[in-house]
Design a protein around this motif. Structure first.
Motif, short mmCIF file in Angstrom:
data_model
loop_
_atom_site.label_atom_id
_atom_site.label_comp_id
_atom_site.label_asym_id
_atom_site.label_seq_id
_atom_site.Cartn_x
_atom_site.Cartn_y
_atom_site.Cartn_z
N ILE A 1 -21.24 61.31 6.89
CA ILE A 1 -22.33 60.37 7.20
C ILE A 1 -22.24 59.95 8.67
O ILE A 1 -23.24 59.85 9.38
CB ILE A 1 -22.29 59.16 6.24
CG1 ILE A 1 -22.64 59.63 4.83
CG2 ILE A 1 -23.24 58.05 6.70
CD1 ILE A 1 -22.41 58.61 3.73
N LEU A 2 -21.01 59.73 9.14
CA LEU A 2 -20.85 59.31 10.55
C LEU A 2 -21.22 60.44 11.51
O LEU A 2 -21.77 60.19 12.59
CB LEU A 2 -19.42 58.82 10.80
CG LEU A 2 -19.10 57.46 10.16
CD1 LEU A 2 -17.62 57.13 10.30
CD2 LEU A 2 -19.95 56.33 10.77
N ASP A 3 -20.94 61.69 11.13
CA ASP A 3 -21.35 62.80 11.99
C ASP A 3 -22.86 62.93 12.03
O ASP A 3 -23.46 63.18 13.08
CB ASP A 3 -20.69 64.11 11.53
CG ASP A 3 -19.23 64.18 11.98
OD1 ASP A 3 -18.85 63.40 12.89
OD2 ASP A 3 -18.47 64.98 11.42
N LEU A 4 -23.49 62.76 10.88
CA LEU A 4 -24.97 62.80 10.84
C LEU A 4 -25.55 61.65 11.67
O LEU A 4 -26.57 61.81 12.34
CB LEU A 4 -25.44 62.68 9.38
CG LEU A 4 -25.24 63.95 8.54
CD1 LEU A 4 -25.16 63.62 7.06
CD2 LEU A 4 -26.38 64.94 8.79
N ALA B 1 -24.14 60.29 14.35
CA ALA B 1 -23.99 60.64 15.77
C ALA B 1 -25.08 61.62 16.18
O ALA B 1 -25.68 61.49 17.24
CB ALA B 1 -22.60 61.23 16.00
N GLU B 2 -25.36 62.59 15.29
CA GLU B 2 -26.43 63.55 15.61
C GLU B 2 -27.77 62.86 15.76
O GLU B 2 -28.52 63.11 16.69
CB GLU B 2 -26.53 64.59 14.48
CG GLU B 2 -25.48 65.67 14.59
CD GLU B 2 -25.48 66.58 13.36
OE1 GLU B 2 -24.38 66.85 12.87
OE2 GLU B 2 -26.57 66.98 12.88
N GLY B 3 -28.07 61.96 14.84
CA GLY B 3 -29.35 61.25 14.86
C GLY B 3 -29.50 60.36 16.08
O GLY B 3 -30.60 60.13 16.56
N LEU B 4 -28.37 59.88 16.59
CA LEU B 4 -28.43 59.00 17.77
C LEU B 4 -28.32 59.78 19.08
O LEU B 4 -28.38 59.19 20.16
CB LEU B 4 -27.27 57.99 17.73
CG LEU B 4 -27.37 56.82 16.76
CD1 LEU B 4 -26.06 56.04 16.73
CD2 LEU B 4 -28.52 55.90 17.12
N HIS B 5 -28.05 61.09 18.96
CA HIS B 5 -27.85 61.96 20.13
C HIS B 5 -26.68 61.47 21.00
O HIS B 5 -26.77 61.45 22.22
CB HIS B 5 -29.13 62.07 20.98
CG HIS B 5 -30.32 62.46 20.15
ND1 HIS B 5 -30.44 63.71 19.59
CD2 HIS B 5 -31.40 61.76 19.75
CE1 HIS B 5 -31.55 63.76 18.88
NE2 HIS B 5 -32.16 62.58 18.96
N PRO C 1 -22.31 61.94 21.60
CA PRO C 1 -21.39 63.07 21.39
C PRO C 1 -20.96 63.20 19.92
O PRO C 1 -20.74 62.19 19.25
CB PRO C 1 -20.20 62.71 22.29
CG PRO C 1 -20.78 61.80 23.34
CD PRO C 1 -21.88 61.05 22.68
N PRO C 2 -20.85 64.46 19.45
CA PRO C 2 -20.47 64.67 18.05
C PRO C 2 -19.12 64.00 17.78
O PRO C 2 -18.30 63.89 18.68
CB PRO C 2 -20.33 66.20 17.92
CG PRO C 2 -20.72 66.78 19.22
CD PRO C 2 -21.00 65.69 20.21
N HIS C 3 -18.91 63.58 16.60
CA HIS C 3 -17.65 62.93 16.16
C HIS C 3 -17.35 61.62 16.91
O HIS C 3 -16.22 61.13 16.84
CB HIS C 3 -16.45 63.86 16.29
CG HIS C 3 -16.73 65.26 15.82
ND1 HIS C 3 -17.20 65.53 14.55
CD2 HIS C 3 -16.65 66.46 16.44
CE1 HIS C 3 -17.38 66.83 14.42
NE2 HIS C 3 -17.06 67.42 15.55
N LEU D 1 -12.68 58.37 14.74
CA LEU D 1 -11.91 57.12 14.59
C LEU D 1 -11.33 56.96 13.19
O LEU D 1 -10.33 56.29 13.00
CB LEU D 1 -12.79 55.91 14.91
CG LEU D 1 -13.18 55.75 16.38
CD1 LEU D 1 -14.33 54.78 16.52
CD2 LEU D 1 -11.98 55.30 17.19
N ILE D 2 -12.01 57.55 12.22
CA ILE D 2 -11.49 57.37 10.84
C ILE D 2 -10.73 58.60 10.36
O ILE D 2 -10.14 58.59 9.30
CB ILE D 2 -12.61 57.00 9.85
CG1 ILE D 2 -13.59 58.16 9.61
CG2 ILE D 2 -13.38 55.78 10.32
CD1 ILE D 2 -14.40 57.99 8.34
#
Ligand code: GA4
Length: 319
Positions: free
Chosen positions: A133-136, A138-142, A144-146, A151-152
């Motif tokens: 969910i956090l990677d998705l 980051a993608e949606g916010l443009h 950097p990935p991860h 952090l988790i």
């Protein structure tokens, strides 16, 4: 009496339900929108194995069904990891709840329980879901990935698993006459608060009780759906997105005659991790920096020095 109960919105039609089997870009867009508007959503087709979920639920039910002296004999390890009954945190908060609180990377406390391997499996599964969910996000916010999931993922991440058991309200009335409509059975199971960590992934049985506060300050009751996970933004994600995402206030009420069981994974970073708005989320003109940088350790210490309902984030605002 439950504070603020007059403000309840009865239906939860505004709560986004995100189908994770859709096309990736759709899912990430919907997650970002939900985090910006409410800070809360449900995910379905999440990929967590049903056997892992059912085992966790059944073993937790078995644990809470044990006699009080047996549950209380489970030794606490480091505060706050323990079996708890009614008291929440360290400053006098309480609710109609009993619970188990585990540190995900320190097996010392759960090793005392007969179902520690079930708990380990469940933690791995929900951690994976939280990362996805956090990677998705980051993608949606443009960004950097991860940016968030790293952090988790770290071995020293400070994540927590909490299993809450809310017994039926009638148990608190020593057999009060339930047909007497003048007796309100509604009680606060877990008082209103925001979650201090990055993201929370919660599942409950088919009994309702969770409410989230919307942008108008109304309480929205979340209808129970055992096949879904509820996801909410925590304080740290609000900070990292420079206030674009909302760390949603929520609470759990108890009513009726059925037990509610909920299991929440609070995804947190290592204690020494520095948390502040991501540079991509700050622009001098439109989005000035709203929060100072702090470590998760500092923030956690502050959270434990305050009451459950206190707003901690205000203390790190730049203006
Ligand atoms: C809320 C989210 C998690 O349940 C929790 C809670 C913690 C606790 O119960 O020990 C806190 C609460 C939670 C926020 C403020 C402090 C700490 C109780 C409390 C009064 C485990 C967490 O990490 O923060």
């Amino acid at each position: 009496m439950v504070k603020g109960s007059q403000k309840i919105v009865a239906v939860d039609q505004d709560i986004p339900i995100i189908d994770m089997s859709q096309e990736r870009s759709q899912v990430s867009m919907q997650i970002v929108k939900a985090c910006e508007t409410l800070g809360f959503f449900k995910v379905i087709n999440h990929g967590v194995d049903q056997t892992t979920i059912s085992r966790m639920e059944q073993e937790s039910i078995n644990f809470f069904a044990k006699p009080a002296h047996e549950k209380k004999s489970v030794r606490p390890v480091n505060q706050p990891f323990r079996y708890g009954f009614r008291d929440i945190g360290l400053n006098g908060d309480s609710g109609e709840v009993e619970y188990l609180l585990f540190h995900t990377n320190d097996p010392a406390f759960r090793s005392q329980l007969s179902f520690s391997s079930t708990v380990n499996c469940y933690i791995e599964a929900v951690k994976q879901l939280a990362r996805e969910i956090l990677d998705l996000t980051a993608e949606g916010l443009h960004v950097p990935p991860h940016s968030f999931s790293r952090l988790i993922s770290s071995v020293d991440s400070d994540s927590v698993l909490r299993v809450n058991h809310y017994p039926p309200s009638d148990q608190f009335f020593g057999g009060a006459n339930l047909s007497d409509k003048s007796v309100s059975l509604t009680r606060v199971g877990f008082g209103e608060h925001t979650d201090p960590q990055i993201l929370t992934v919660l599942r409950s049985n088919g009994v309702g009780g969770l409410q989230v506060s919307n942008s108008d300050g109304m309480w929205v009751s979340v209808s129970p759906d055992p096949s879904a996970f509820c996801v909410n933004v925590g304080d740290l994600l609000q900070v990292m997105t420079n206030g674009r995402f909302i760390s949603v206030r929520h609470r759990a009420l108890t009513y009726g005659e059925e037990s509610r069981l909920s299991t929440a994974y609070f995804a947190g970073p290592p204690l020494q991790a520095k948390i502040g708005p991501l540079s991509a989320m700050v622009t001098m003109m439109n989005q000035p920096r709203l929060y100072q940088t702090f470590t998760w350790g500092e923030y956690k210490k502050l959270a434990y020095s305050l009451r459950l309902e206190d707003s901690r984030l205000d203390m790190f605002r730049t203006c």
